[in-house]
Design a protein around this motif. Structure first.
Motif, PDB file in Angstrom:
ATOM      1  N   LYS A  99      -6.544  -5.216  -4.241  1.00  0.00           N
ATOM      2  CA  LYS A  99      -7.633  -6.059  -4.397  1.00  0.00           C
ATOM      3  C   LYS A  99      -8.824  -5.779  -3.381  1.00  0.00           C
ATOM      4  O   LYS A  99      -9.777  -6.197  -3.515  1.00  0.00           O
ATOM      5  CB  LYS A  99      -6.996  -7.798  -4.236  1.00  0.00           C
ATOM      6  CG  LYS A  99      -8.025  -8.623  -4.717  1.00  0.00           C
ATOM      7  CD  LYS A  99      -7.177  -9.954  -4.675  1.00  0.00           C
ATOM      8  CE  LYS A  99      -8.276 -11.059  -5.359  1.00  0.00           C
ATOM      9  NZ  LYS A  99      -7.475 -12.085  -5.582  1.00  0.00           N
ATOM     10  N   LYS A 100      -8.301  -5.471  -2.156  1.00  0.00           N
ATOM     11  CA  LYS A 100      -9.291  -5.305  -1.160  1.00  0.00           C
ATOM     12  C   LYS A 100     -10.165  -4.105  -1.409  1.00  0.00           C
ATOM     13  O   LYS A 100     -11.487  -4.519  -1.315  1.00  0.00           O
ATOM     14  CB  LYS A 100      -8.691  -4.909   0.242  1.00  0.00           C
ATOM     15  CG  LYS A 100      -9.590  -4.739   1.278  1.00  0.00           C
ATOM     16  CD  LYS A 100      -8.954  -4.256   2.491  1.00  0.00           C
ATOM     17  CE  LYS A 100      -9.834  -4.019   3.722  1.00  0.00           C
ATOM     18  NZ  LYS A 100      -9.385  -3.374   4.559  1.00  0.00           N
ATOM     19  N   LEU A 101      -9.895  -3.086  -2.094  1.00  0.00           N
ATOM     20  CA  LEU A 101     -10.555  -2.119  -2.544  1.00  0.00           C
ATOM     21  C   LEU A 101     -11.552  -2.459  -3.739  1.00  0.00           C
ATOM     22  O   LEU A 101     -12.787  -2.306  -3.620  1.00  0.00           O
ATOM     23  CB  LEU A 101      -9.811  -0.921  -2.923  1.00  0.00           C
ATOM     24  CG  LEU A 101     -10.497   0.322  -3.586  1.00  0.00           C
ATOM     25  CD1 LEU A 101     -11.499   0.868  -2.733  1.00  0.00           C
ATOM     26  CD2 LEU A 101      -9.363   1.239  -4.180  1.00  0.00           C
ATOM     27  N   LEU A 125     -12.439  -5.480  -4.239  1.00  0.00           N
ATOM     28  CA  LEU A 125     -13.553  -6.486  -3.818  1.00  0.00           C
ATOM     29  C   LEU A 125     -14.811  -5.849  -3.165  1.00  0.00           C
ATOM     30  O   LEU A 125     -15.919  -6.187  -3.120  1.00  0.00           O
ATOM     31  CB  LEU A 125     -12.950  -7.450  -2.468  1.00  0.00           C
ATOM     32  CG  LEU A 125     -12.413  -8.669  -3.190  1.00  0.00           C
ATOM     33  CD1 LEU A 125     -11.489  -9.467  -2.046  1.00  0.00           C
ATOM     34  CD2 LEU A 125     -13.214  -9.646  -3.837  1.00  0.00           C
ATOM     35  N   ALA A 126     -14.593  -4.622  -2.667  1.00  0.00           N
ATOM     36  CA  ALA A 126     -15.484  -3.928  -1.847  1.00  0.00           C
ATOM     37  C   ALA A 126     -16.481  -3.249  -3.012  1.00  0.00           C
ATOM     38  O   ALA A 126     -17.534  -2.600  -2.657  1.00  0.00           O
ATOM     39  CB  ALA A 126     -15.016  -2.725  -1.109  1.00  0.00           C
ATOM     40  N   GLU A 136      -1.856  -4.218   2.411  1.00  0.00           N
ATOM     41  CA  GLU A 136      -3.179  -4.376   1.533  1.00  0.00           C
ATOM     42  C   GLU A 136      -2.702  -3.804   0.207  1.00  0.00           C
ATOM     43  O   GLU A 136      -1.973  -3.014   0.093  1.00  0.00           O
ATOM     44  CB  GLU A 136      -4.240  -3.297   2.082  1.00  0.00           C
ATOM     45  CG  GLU A 136      -4.865  -3.852   3.666  1.00  0.00           C
ATOM     46  CD  GLU A 136      -6.049  -2.602   4.015  1.00  0.00           C
ATOM     47  OE1 GLU A 136      -6.736  -3.179   4.535  1.00  0.00           O
ATOM     48  OE2 GLU A 136      -5.473  -1.529   3.448  1.00  0.00           O
ATOM     49  N   SER A 161       0.777  -1.336   0.116  1.00  0.00           N
ATOM     50  CA  SER A 161      -0.031  -0.055   0.173  1.00  0.00           C
ATOM     51  C   SER A 161       0.910   1.195   0.073  1.00  0.00           C
ATOM     52  O   SER A 161       0.654   2.203  -0.618  1.00  0.00           O
ATOM     53  CB  SER A 161      -0.920  -0.012   1.362  1.00  0.00           C
ATOM     54  OG  SER A 161      -0.402   0.050   2.449  1.00  0.00           O
ATOM     55  N   THR A 169      -9.859 -16.241  -9.922  1.00  0.00           N
ATOM     56  CA  THR A 169      -9.871 -15.086  -9.056  1.00  0.00           C
ATOM     57  C   THR A 169      -9.638 -14.083 -10.089  1.00  0.00           C
ATOM     58  O   THR A 169      -9.476 -14.028 -11.363  1.00  0.00           O
ATOM     59  CB  THR A 169      -8.599 -15.220  -8.076  1.00  0.00           C
ATOM     60  OG1 THR A 169      -8.631 -13.926  -7.190  1.00  0.00           O
ATOM     61  CG2 THR A 169      -7.318 -15.249  -8.346  1.00  0.00           C
ATOM     62  N   LEU A 188      -5.324   3.157   1.532  1.00  0.00           N
ATOM     63  CA  LEU A 188      -4.901   1.717   1.839  1.00  0.00           C
ATOM     64  C   LEU A 188      -3.692   1.846   2.834  1.00  0.00           C
ATOM     65  O   LEU A 188      -2.993   2.714   2.930  1.00  0.00           O
ATOM     66  CB  LEU A 188      -4.541   1.006   0.657  1.00  0.00           C
ATOM     67  CG  LEU A 188      -5.528   0.763  -0.435  1.00  0.00           C
ATOM     68  CD1 LEU A 188      -4.823   0.010  -1.608  1.00  0.00           C
ATOM     69  CD2 LEU A 188      -6.556  -0.361   0.173  1.00  0.00           C
ATOM     70  N   GLU A 229     -17.255  -4.822  -6.306  1.00  0.00           N
ATOM     71  CA  GLU A 229     -17.273  -5.795  -7.495  1.00  0.00           C
ATOM     72  C   GLU A 229     -18.435  -5.413  -8.380  1.00  0.00           C
ATOM     73  O   GLU A 229     -18.366  -5.611  -9.540  1.00  0.00           O
ATOM     74  CB  GLU A 229     -17.616  -7.124  -6.752  1.00  0.00           C
ATOM     75  CG  GLU A 229     -16.230  -7.848  -6.523  1.00  0.00           C
ATOM     76  CD  GLU A 229     -16.433  -9.432  -6.555  1.00  0.00           C
ATOM     77  OE1 GLU A 229     -16.186 -10.123  -7.261  1.00  0.00           O
ATOM     78  OE2 GLU A 229     -16.970  -9.810  -5.387  1.00  0.00           O
TER      79      GLU A 229
END
Length: 193
Positions: free
Chosen positions: A160-162, A164-165, A157, A79, A135, A153, A167
């Protein structure tokens, strides 16, 4: 639509034992392959974020070929490199969207990066990600609406985390070879077979 590309190349390559950025594939370093892909893409701005082994890595590519900036906090995880690259872009170029890519995916080329840009135009989605091995992941494009969140971030992190939130606002580009990345000597051997 102005596109920026951030190449993350600040990691320590602890599993490989020497900087993966300078590992060779087809007569070029992994970082040079990433730089070539970024330089060949339809983007207005590119930058490489360096960290561990910066001086050694800088000797392997022409500084004139792409701007490079140091991440003094590279130990704080991916990050921190995303933020430094994005800060640089926002300060000087104000892109409408950015592509985040790594230097250890040898099959990323300018055609793939252009596919991300095209997919964004066609779908008008805020995020366009590569899809592989059931994935999704990098290279990944984020539109203007997400740049602020990318700056928030922390730690290891990644983006990808962002993604996923959000999608529901994501388009995918198929990239089966995206699962190939270099972390160990064995990965490199398999690649060169």
């Amino acid at each position: 639509m102005k596109t920026g590309i951030i190449i993350l190349a600040a990691g320590e390559s602890t599993r490989l034992g020497y900087p993966k950025q300078i590992a060779q594939y087809k007569g070029k370093t992994l970082l040079q392959l990433a730089i070539d892909a970024a330089n060949g893409a339809n983007a207005e701005k590119r930058v490489v974020v360096l960290g561990a082994n910066r001086d050694e890595i800088k000797k392997t590519f022409s500084g004139a070929s792409i701007p490079n900036i140091p991440n003094p906090n590279f130990q704080k995880g991916m990050s921190s490199s995303i933020k430094i690259g994005l800060e640089y872009m926002l300060k000087f170029d104000k892109p409408d969207q950015v592509i985040i890519m790594l230097c250890d995916q040898p099959f990323v080329d300018s055609k793939l990066l252009n596919k991300l840009i095209e997919a964004q135009k066609e779908s008008e989605k805020g995020i366009v990600s590569c899809k592989y091995s059931k994935t999704f992941g990098v290279p990944i494009l984020f539109g203007k609406a997400y740049l602020k969140e990318l700056m928030q971030l922390s730690g290891d992190e990644g983006a990808k985390k962002l993604a996923l939130a959000h999608e529901d606002d994501m388009e995918y580009v198929s990239f089966p070879k995206g699962k190939v990345d270099i972390d160990t000597e064995e990965d490199l051997r398999d690649l060169n077979l």
